[in-house]
Design a protein around this motif. Structure first.
Motif, PDB file in Angstrom:
ATOM      1  N   VAL A 138      28.886  -4.982  39.270  1.00 49.83           N
ATOM      2  CA  VAL A 138      28.202  -3.746  39.686  1.00 49.83           C
ATOM      3  C   VAL A 138      26.971  -3.511  38.805  1.00 49.83           C
ATOM      4  O   VAL A 138      25.914  -3.110  39.293  1.00 49.83           O
ATOM      5  N   GLY A 139      27.108  -3.794  37.502  1.00 54.76           N
ATOM      6  CA  GLY A 139      25.962  -3.674  36.602  1.00 54.76           C
ATOM      7  C   GLY A 139      24.847  -4.622  36.998  1.00 54.76           C
ATOM      8  O   GLY A 139      23.664  -4.252  37.001  1.00 54.76           O
ATOM      9  N   ASN A 140      25.202  -5.851  37.364  1.00 56.66           N
ATOM     10  CA  ASN A 140      24.208  -6.830  37.821  1.00 56.66           C
ATOM     11  C   ASN A 140      23.493  -6.346  39.082  1.00 56.66           C
ATOM     12  O   ASN A 140      22.266  -6.452  39.196  1.00 56.66           O
ATOM     13  N   ILE A 141      24.268  -5.817  40.022  1.00 58.52           N
ATOM     14  CA  ILE A 141      23.697  -5.354  41.292  1.00 58.52           C
ATOM     15  C   ILE A 141      22.728  -4.199  41.069  1.00 58.52           C
ATOM     16  O   ILE A 141      21.610  -4.190  41.619  1.00 58.52           O
ATOM     17  N   PHE A 142      23.129  -3.226  40.248  1.00 55.54           N
ATOM     18  CA  PHE A 142      22.251  -2.087  39.968  1.00 55.54           C
ATOM     19  C   PHE A 142      21.008  -2.539  39.200  1.00 55.54           C
ATOM     20  O   PHE A 142      19.900  -2.057  39.465  1.00 55.54           O
ATOM     21  N   GLY A 143      21.180  -3.452  38.249  1.00 57.88           N
ATOM     22  CA  GLY A 143      20.039  -3.934  37.484  1.00 57.88           C
ATOM     23  C   GLY A 143      19.035  -4.680  38.336  1.00 57.88           C
ATOM     24  O   GLY A 143      17.819  -4.452  38.244  1.00 57.88           O
ATOM     25  N   MET A 144      19.526  -5.565  39.197  1.00 60.41           N
ATOM     26  CA  MET A 144      18.642  -6.324  40.088  1.00 60.41           C
ATOM     27  C   MET A 144      17.948  -5.406  41.092  1.00 60.41           C
ATOM     28  O   MET A 144      16.745  -5.538  41.333  1.00 60.41           O
ATOM     29  N   SER A 145      18.712  -4.483  41.656  1.00 61.58           N
ATOM     30  CA  SER A 145      18.159  -3.556  42.650  1.00 61.58           C
ATOM     31  C   SER A 145      17.086  -2.664  42.036  1.00 61.58           C
ATOM     32  O   SER A 145      16.019  -2.452  42.628  1.00 61.58           O
ATOM     33  N   PHE A 146      17.379  -2.161  40.839  1.00 60.59           N
ATOM     34  CA  PHE A 146      16.410  -1.277  40.176  1.00 60.59           C
ATOM     35  C   PHE A 146      15.143  -2.042  39.822  1.00 60.59           C
ATOM     36  O   PHE A 146      14.040  -1.518  39.963  1.00 60.59           O
ATOM     37  N   ALA A 147      15.286  -3.291  39.372  1.00 56.69           N
ATOM     38  CA  ALA A 147      14.118  -4.120  39.026  1.00 56.69           C
ATOM     39  C   ALA A 147      13.249  -4.352  40.253  1.00 56.69           C
ATOM     40  O   ALA A 147      12.010  -4.284  40.175  1.00 56.69           O
ATOM     41  N   LEU A 148      13.879  -4.632  41.385  1.00 58.62           N
ATOM     42  CA  LEU A 148      13.133  -4.874  42.626  1.00 58.62           C
ATOM     43  C   LEU A 148      12.385  -3.615  43.053  1.00 58.62           C
ATOM     44  O   LEU A 148      11.192  -3.680  43.400  1.00 58.62           O
ATOM     45  N   ILE A 149      13.077  -2.479  43.014  1.00 58.02           N
ATOM     46  CA  ILE A 149      12.440  -1.208  43.398  1.00 58.02           C
ATOM     47  C   ILE A 149      11.303  -0.859  42.448  1.00 58.02           C
ATOM     48  O   ILE A 149      10.209  -0.461  42.874  1.00 58.02           O
ATOM     49  N   TRP A 150      11.549  -1.006  41.145  1.00 54.78           N
ATOM     50  CA  TRP A 150      10.523  -0.669  40.144  1.00 54.78           C
ATOM     51  C   TRP A 150       9.314  -1.590  40.272  1.00 54.78           C
ATOM     52  O   TRP A 150       8.169  -1.135  40.158  1.00 54.78           O
ATOM     53  N   PHE A 151       9.564  -2.869  40.531  1.00 52.53           N
ATOM     54  CA  PHE A 151       8.466  -3.839  40.670  1.00 52.53           C
ATOM     55  C   PHE A 151       7.598  -3.492  41.878  1.00 52.53           C
ATOM     56  O   PHE A 151       6.366  -3.491  41.786  1.00 52.53           O
ATOM     57  N   ILE A 152       8.226  -3.219  43.021  1.00 58.21           N
ATOM     58  CA  ILE A 152       7.477  -2.882  44.233  1.00 58.21           C
ATOM     59  C   ILE A 152       6.714  -1.570  44.045  1.00 58.21           C
ATOM     60  O   ILE A 152       5.536  -1.456  44.411  1.00 58.21           O
ATOM     61  N   LEU A 153       7.391  -0.579  43.446  1.00 62.37           N
ATOM     62  CA  LEU A 153       6.768   0.730  43.236  1.00 62.37           C
ATOM     63  C   LEU A 153       5.545   0.651  42.337  1.00 62.37           C
ATOM     64  O   LEU A 153       4.489   1.228  42.646  1.00 62.37           O
ATOM     65  N   THR A 154       5.667  -0.057  41.228  1.00 65.42           N
ATOM     66  CA  THR A 154       4.581  -0.086  40.238  1.00 65.42           C
ATOM     67  C   THR A 154       3.556  -1.184  40.495  1.00 65.42           C
ATOM     68  O   THR A 154       2.350  -0.927  40.501  1.00 65.42           O
ATOM     69  N   GLU A 155       4.029  -2.406  40.713  1.00 67.57           N
ATOM     70  CA  GLU A 155       3.115  -3.546  40.826  1.00 67.57           C
ATOM     71  C   GLU A 155       2.423  -3.649  42.182  1.00 67.57           C
ATOM     72  O   GLU A 155       1.407  -4.333  42.314  1.00 67.57           O
TER      73      GLU A 155
END
Length: 224
Positions: free
Chosen positions: A157-174
């Motif tokens: 679950v930690g892996n899933i949340f970490g990967m999901s958050f990274a994807l969202i943050w990358f799309i949002l910012t970059e």
């Protein structure tokens, strides 16, 4: 008036759980995982070193996202309130694993940036870098299970949340914020110029460019 001296034996001492890892010293695998599980601390030091030395906006953005991901993890733990497999190991709740979420965010953001922003003379170099990041992700995540700090479910679950958050943050910012010129406004601000902040994400093969600049300056210095 007599004074009372507080000795070490009468004080209530605690250990710093951030660096305190309990494991079976007779198990060489556990000994190795005890060091591997501290990788997030090394990554935080690497963040600080890179930000101070490079003054690169992407490093700052990635680190801010990492902190936001950790804040999310703390909220999730308070919301889910699931205990660790062994209560005495670690502080607080165990769902989701903060180590697993931390390393999943770091790995996912790094790979996304590697394949969308970074170019090499030989892009085959991206494969061993990606493989190393994936091995790090698996090693840190599994270390939490092996050392009994988390269950398999808590780590996944930690892996899933970490990967999901990274994807969202990358799309949002970059992509979204960058397309609106937010990064450009930041680097052109007087505060950014004072601290020599820069954004090199649009420069192809930045390593080669920086080397050529160094070589040119070095050659001029030798002629003086």
């Amino acid at each position: 008036m007599p004074t009372t001296r507080i000795t070490m034996s009468t004080r209530s001492l605690i250990s710093l759980s951030l660096t305190n890892v309990e494991f079976d010293s007779s198990d060489p695998i556990a000994y190795t995982f005890a060091y591997i599980t501290l990788s997030p601390l090394a990554i935080v030091v690497a963040y600080a070193t890179t930000i101070i030395a490079r003054r690169e906006l992407t490093s700052i953005n990635m680190f801010v996202g990492q902190l936001a991901c950790e804040f999310l993890n703390a909220l999730l733990k308070k919301l889910l309130k699931e205990k660790r497999p062994i209560d005495k190991l670690g502080d607080g709740y165990g769902m989701p694993s903060s180590h697993a979420q931390f390393i999943a965010y770091f790995t996912t953001f790094s790979i996304l940036y590697l394949y969308t922003r970074i170019t090499f003379s030989q892009n085959l170099w991206k494969f061993p870098i990606t493989l190393s990041l994936i091995i790090l992700l698996i090693s840190v995540s599994y270390s939490r299970i092996y050392l009994n700090y988390h269950t398999t479910k808590q780590v996944l679950v930690g892996n899933i949340f970490g990967m999901s958050f990274a994807l969202i943050w990358f799309i949002l910012t970059e992509y979204i914020l960058r397309s609106f010129g937010v990064f450009k406004l930041i680097v052109e601000s007087s505060l950014a110029k004072f601290f020599y902040l820069r954004d090199c994400s649009y420069i192809p093969n930045i390593i080669k460019v920086e080397y050529m600049n160094w070589d040119s300056l070095s050659s001029k210095q030798k002629k003086i």
